[in-house]
Every structure is written in structure tokens, then in C-alpha cells.
Design a protein around this motif. Sequence first.
Motif, short mmCIF file in Angstrom:
data_model
loop_
_atom_site.label_atom_id
_atom_site.label_comp_id
_atom_site.label_asym_id
_atom_site.label_seq_id
_atom_site.Cartn_x
_atom_site.Cartn_y
_atom_site.Cartn_z
N VAL A 1 0.98 -1.10 -0.22
CA VAL A 1 -0.13 -0.10 0.14
C VAL A 1 0.86 1.39 -0.04
O VAL A 1 0.42 2.21 -0.87
CB VAL A 1 -0.92 -0.19 0.99
N MET A 2 2.01 1.34 0.68
CA MET A 2 2.95 2.35 0.65
C MET A 2 3.61 2.53 -0.64
O MET A 2 4.42 3.53 -0.67
CB MET A 2 4.12 2.14 1.77
N GLY A 3 3.57 1.44 -1.46
CA GLY A 3 4.15 1.61 -2.79
C GLY A 3 5.70 1.21 -2.53
O GLY A 3 6.34 1.73 -3.41
N CYS A 4 5.91 0.45 -1.61
CA CYS A 4 7.42 -0.14 -1.22
C CYS A 4 7.68 -1.36 -1.85
O CYS A 4 6.72 -2.21 -1.69
CB CYS A 4 7.63 -0.08 0.05
N GLN A 5 8.90 -1.65 -2.35
CA GLN A 5 9.31 -3.27 -2.35
C GLN A 5 9.97 -3.76 -1.16
O GLN A 5 10.98 -2.89 -0.50
CB GLN A 5 10.31 -3.17 -3.40
N VAL A 6 9.80 -4.74 -0.69
CA VAL A 6 10.33 -5.34 0.46
C VAL A 6 11.58 -6.04 -0.03
O VAL A 6 11.62 -7.01 -0.84
CB VAL A 6 9.58 -6.48 1.12
N LEU A 7 12.60 -5.41 0.44
CA LEU A 7 14.01 -5.86 0.11
C LEU A 7 14.37 -6.99 0.66
O LEU A 7 15.47 -8.01 0.47
CB LEU A 7 15.26 -4.67 -0.01
N ARG A 8 14.18 -7.21 1.80
CA ARG A 8 14.58 -8.38 2.82
C ARG A 8 13.79 -8.13 4.27
O ARG A 8 13.13 -7.24 4.61
CB ARG A 8 15.98 -8.16 3.16
N ALA A 9 13.63 -9.24 4.95
CA ALA A 9 12.91 -9.52 6.17
C ALA A 9 13.93 -10.08 6.95
O ALA A 9 14.03 -11.36 6.69
CB ALA A 9 11.49 -9.89 6.10
N ILE A 10 14.18 -9.85 8.03
CA ILE A 10 15.03 -10.65 8.95
C ILE A 10 14.69 -10.56 10.42
O ILE A 10 14.10 -9.70 10.63
CB ILE A 10 16.52 -10.30 8.93
N THR A 11 14.88 -11.56 10.97
CA THR A 11 14.65 -11.72 12.63
C THR A 11 15.82 -11.01 13.43
O THR A 11 16.51 -10.43 12.64
CB THR A 11 14.72 -13.13 12.95
N ILE A 12 15.39 -10.65 14.70
CA ILE A 12 16.19 -9.80 15.63
C ILE A 12 17.59 -10.49 15.50
O ILE A 12 18.70 -10.00 15.80
CB ILE A 12 15.94 -9.57 16.93
#
Length: 167
Positions: free
Chosen positions: A148-159
Motif C-alpha cells: 500500500v505504501m508503494g514500497c518493495q520489500v528488500l528483505r525481512a530478517i529476525t532480530i
Amino acid sequence: MVRDDLPEMVPFALWPEPGGLLEWARTGNGDALYWLTEGEPEDWTTVVWNPRDSSGSDALDAVAFLFAYFEGRLDVPLFGPPPPEPGFDPHRDSSHVYVKLSAGELPYEQHRDWLLTYEDCYGHQIRVAFPPEDDDEARAVILRAAEVMGCQVLRAITIEGKPAWLG
């Protein structure tokens, strides 16, 4: 991982490095309290640090630091004045996922008992902490928010720096 990517924003050694900072508390605003792990644990002092603002160190242990702050005897610029009735939320295990985004225009919202932070001090990203049982819903909500923000998710990592959600 952030220290490797942006060393100028993380000027401290981090635990378990010798003399590294070990986090023991975090505010809802993303400021953190660390022990400076020099010497024996009973000698560790407190460091208040947030890369988006100034940092500081106090030659006080954790208990002395909290008493001095909440009694108004210690000025902590990142925190502002102490609340009139200090309190703490009880500990609850949370899953932490850091979602790296491209730039976008829309703000974020708080969702349920999740802790959600939109920030650009480590690059454009959303940080979300949530009960582990909410993993599927958190994934769907955050990935949809990025869309919705018009962003691409580049990566998702845990803490812990492990991949999450994408892959």
C-alpha cells in the motif's frame, strides 16, 4: 548485521565482543539501555543509545540509573522528563522481524498488542514485535502495508539476523 552495513551509525562494540553493549531495556520510542560489558558484571554501567540521536553513558548500574532517572536526579535527553507515575510492562516473548523497504509516502498504524516502528535511521524499514502466535497475521499485514505504501520489500530478517517471511 546493521553494524556491518552502517558502521557509522553503530560506533560501539556489541556483545559478545569484549566490552560490547548488551541491551537490557528498550523504550517504546526505540531508545535502548545497555550494559557496557567492561569488567565484572556487577561493575557494568549503563549506556543510553539510539543511532538517530545523541548517545550517552552514565557510570551507574541499572538499578541506580533507573532510580536516579525516575526520581528526577538524572537528565536523559533521549527520554525527556520521567513520567509522573513510572511503570513497566511485564516481559512477554515476542518475535522481532525487520522489514527493509524502498521509499514510500504513507505513515504506519499501531496494530493490536504489536510494537510497530517505522524508521529511516537504518535505511527505510518497519520493525515489528508481536506474539509468536501472530506470525502469519503479522506477515500478511506488514507485507500488505509495504504494498500500500508503494514500497518493495528488500528483505525481512529476525532480530537474530535470520531470514524471515521471504524465502
